[in-house]
Design an enzyme around this catalytic site. Structure first.
Site, short mmCIF file in Angstrom:
data_model
loop_
_atom_site.label_atom_id
_atom_site.label_comp_id
_atom_site.label_asym_id
_atom_site.label_seq_id
_atom_site.Cartn_x
_atom_site.Cartn_y
_atom_site.Cartn_z
N ASP A 31 0.86 -1.19 0.00
CA ASP A 31 0.00 0.00 0.00
C ASP A 31 0.90 1.25 0.00
O ASP A 31 1.91 1.30 0.70
CB ASP A 31 -0.91 -0.01 1.24
CG ASP A 31 -2.04 0.98 1.12
OD1 ASP A 31 -3.20 0.54 1.03
OD2 ASP A 31 -1.77 2.21 1.12
N ILE A 32 0.52 2.23 -0.77
CA ILE A 32 1.33 3.45 -0.90
C ILE A 32 1.29 4.28 0.39
O ILE A 32 2.19 5.09 0.64
CB ILE A 32 0.82 4.29 -2.10
CG1 ILE A 32 1.89 5.23 -2.61
CG2 ILE A 32 -0.46 5.04 -1.78
CD1 ILE A 32 1.54 5.89 -3.93
N ASN A 88 -12.77 -3.27 2.67
CA ASN A 88 -13.68 -2.14 2.81
C ASN A 88 -14.71 -2.20 1.67
O ASN A 88 -14.35 -2.51 0.53
CB ASN A 88 -12.91 -0.81 2.73
CG ASN A 88 -11.96 -0.64 3.90
OD1 ASN A 88 -12.27 -1.03 5.02
ND2 ASN A 88 -10.80 -0.06 3.65
N GLU A 96 -12.08 3.35 -0.91
CA GLU A 96 -11.60 4.49 -1.70
C GLU A 96 -11.41 4.13 -3.16
O GLU A 96 -11.69 4.93 -4.05
CB GLU A 96 -10.25 4.95 -1.09
CG GLU A 96 -9.55 6.06 -1.81
CD GLU A 96 -8.10 6.20 -1.37
OE1 GLU A 96 -7.33 6.82 -2.12
OE2 GLU A 96 -7.73 5.68 -0.30
N HIS A 101 -10.26 -5.58 -3.24
CA HIS A 101 -8.93 -5.87 -2.69
C HIS A 101 -9.04 -6.18 -1.21
O HIS A 101 -9.95 -5.72 -0.53
CB HIS A 101 -7.98 -4.70 -2.92
CG HIS A 101 -8.47 -3.39 -2.38
ND1 HIS A 101 -9.42 -2.64 -3.03
CD2 HIS A 101 -8.16 -2.72 -1.25
CE1 HIS A 101 -9.66 -1.55 -2.33
NE2 HIS A 101 -8.91 -1.57 -1.23
N HIS A 103 -6.81 -5.79 2.33
CA HIS A 103 -5.66 -5.21 3.03
C HIS A 103 -5.10 -6.28 3.96
O HIS A 103 -5.84 -6.86 4.77
CB HIS A 103 -6.08 -4.03 3.90
CG HIS A 103 -6.62 -2.85 3.16
ND1 HIS A 103 -5.90 -1.70 2.95
CD2 HIS A 103 -7.84 -2.64 2.58
CE1 HIS A 103 -6.65 -0.83 2.27
NE2 HIS A 103 -7.83 -1.38 2.05
P1 5GP Z 1 -9.67 1.18 0.21
O1 5GP Z 1 -9.93 2.40 1.05
O2 5GP Z 1 -10.28 1.32 -1.15
O3 5GP Z 1 -10.03 -0.09 0.91
O4 5GP Z 1 -8.10 1.09 0.06
C1 5GP Z 1 -7.41 1.66 -1.00
C2 5GP Z 1 -5.95 1.64 -0.63
O5 5GP Z 1 -5.22 1.85 -1.81
C3 5GP Z 1 -5.55 2.75 0.35
O6 5GP Z 1 -5.00 2.17 1.53
C4 5GP Z 1 -4.52 3.56 -0.42
O7 5GP Z 1 -3.44 3.99 0.38
C5 5GP Z 1 -4.07 2.59 -1.51
N1 5GP Z 1 -3.65 3.24 -2.73
C6 5GP Z 1 -4.29 4.25 -3.38
N2 5GP Z 1 -3.63 4.59 -4.50
C7 5GP Z 1 -2.55 3.78 -4.56
C8 5GP Z 1 -1.48 3.67 -5.49
O8 5GP Z 1 -1.40 4.36 -6.50
N3 5GP Z 1 -0.53 2.72 -5.22
C9 5GP Z 1 -0.60 1.90 -4.12
N4 5GP Z 1 0.39 1.02 -3.96
N5 5GP Z 1 -1.59 1.99 -3.22
C10 5GP Z 1 -2.56 2.93 -3.44
#
Ligand code: 5GP
Length: 114
Positions: A31-32, A88, A96, A101, A103
């Site tokens: 994760d970034i 999520n 987001e 996916h 985590h």
């Molecule tokens: P969500 O909130 O959708 O469950 O998680 C999305 C995750 O994707 C977040 O933790 C965010 O930091 C990660 N993320 C968003 N953009 C990028 C990216 O361009 N590269 C990587 N490696 N992770 C990302």
């Protein structure tokens, strides 16, 4: 905004994101914006917007997501100490990126969220 393309670009190697694992079903990468010492995302190669959008034909794919999460936990040596898997879903779930996916979080005590 529908942000599904972010992970598609990573899966298709259009970014410099390091791929930790990839097979015909799923892809894993860091994760970034990590929320724990180990924070890996395991993403479906097929674009599925959220957990709401799976059906019976995705049974093997969903199994693969979990199996690869456990493989990553072992590879990054957090299987014994423990870890947390999070999916999520939609707005209240804090999703987001509209691309299914998991985590994988670990490397420190994560506390209780329930
Ligand atoms: P969500 O909130 O959708 O469950 O998680 C999305 C995750 O994707 C977040 O933790 C965010 O930091 C990660 N993320 C968003 N953009 C990028 C990216 O361009 N590269 C990587 N490696 N992770 C990302």
């Amino acid at each position: 905004m529908n942000k599904h393309y972010v992970f598609m670009n990573i899966i298709n190697k259009k970014t410099n994101t390091k791929i930790l694992y990839q097979d015909s079903f799923v892809t894993a990468f860091h994760d970034i914006n990590k929320k724990a010492p180990i924070h890996i995302l395991i993403v479906t190669n097929k674009l599925i917007a959220s957990l709401n959008d799976v059906n019976d034909s995705d049974t093997i794919l969903l199994g693969k997501l979990l199996i690869v999460a456990t493989k990553m936990a072992k590879k990054y040596h957090i299987d014994k100490s423990g870890y947390r898997l999070i999916i999520n879903c939609n707005f209240h779930g804090g999703q987001e990126i509209n691309h299914l996916h998991i985590h994988l979080l670990g490397g420190k005590p994560l506390g209780s969220i329930l």
